[in-house]
Design an enzyme around this catalytic site. Structure first.
Site, PDB file in Angstrom:
ATOM      1  N   CYS A   5      39.800  45.732  37.206  1.00 34.93           N
ATOM      2  CA  CYS A   5      40.935  45.168  37.924  1.00 34.93           C
ATOM      3  C   CYS A   5      40.365  44.251  39.004  1.00 34.93           C
ATOM      4  O   CYS A   5      39.156  44.035  39.062  1.00 34.93           O
ATOM      5  CB  CYS A   5      41.869  46.237  38.483  1.00 34.93           C
ATOM      6  SG  CYS A   5      41.194  47.288  39.761  1.00 34.93           S
ATOM      7  N   CYS A  79      43.168  41.281  35.986  1.00 31.70           N
ATOM      8  CA  CYS A  79      42.101  40.419  36.521  1.00 31.70           C
ATOM      9  C   CYS A  79      42.154  39.025  35.909  1.00 31.70           C
ATOM     10  O   CYS A  79      41.359  38.160  36.256  1.00 31.70           O
ATOM     11  CB  CYS A  79      40.721  41.054  36.354  1.00 31.70           C
ATOM     12  SG  CYS A  79      40.173  41.252  34.665  1.00 31.70           S
ATOM     13  N   CYS A  83      37.719  37.795  33.775  1.00 33.82           N
ATOM     14  CA  CYS A  83      36.959  38.746  32.968  1.00 33.82           C
ATOM     15  C   CYS A  83      36.236  37.999  31.851  1.00 33.82           C
ATOM     16  O   CYS A  83      36.871  37.312  31.061  1.00 33.82           O
ATOM     17  CB  CYS A  83      37.888  39.787  32.356  1.00 33.82           C
ATOM     18  SG  CYS A  83      38.709  40.808  33.592  1.00 33.82           S
TER      19      CYS A  83
END
Length: 128
Positions: A5, A79, A83
């Protein structure tokens, strides 16, 4: 298994703690954040303590390419595009409310939903 996250202070910490608690050493569990906070959210620590899991010694960790490469399954929680994506990995995106800045009353339902999803995931990964 990697849970990601933004701040690695709430959702991903709770998910990693639940999976570690439920799977023991059967699954290697990591968590990280694209912009880690300084500390784990105190409301998340309290909510997890109520579930019998101690997060008080955990610290947010920065998301690294190595952590993604070392994981077969990457579960993101808000996120976005930060990522890294590698071929051959399984990616899941869990849309969950962000507990940042919330009190424990708001975090409890998030914790419960994370536990439900972790239990479902564990049943898929390690069928009886």
């Amino acid at each position: 298994m990697l849970f990601v996250c933004v701040h690695n202070a709430g959702r991903s910490q709770m998910a990693a703690a639940f999976l570690t608690h439920l799977a023991g050493d059967r699954i290697e569990v990591r968590s990280a954040g694209s912009a880690p906070a300084d500390t784990v959210n105190p409301a998340a620590v309290q909510a997890m303590a109520e579930a019998g899991i101690d997060l008080s010694a955990e610290t947010p960790k920065v998301l690294t390419v190595e952590a993604v490469r070392a994981s077969d399954v990457v579960i993101t929680m808000g996120c976005g595009d930060t990522c890294p994506v590698f071929p051959g990995k399984t990616y899941l995106d869990w849309r969950l409310d962000d507990p940042a800045g919330q009190g424990v009353d708001a975090v409890r339902p998030i914790r419960d939903e994370i536990e439900r999803r972790v239990r479902d995931l564990l049943a898929e990964l390690l069928p009886r």
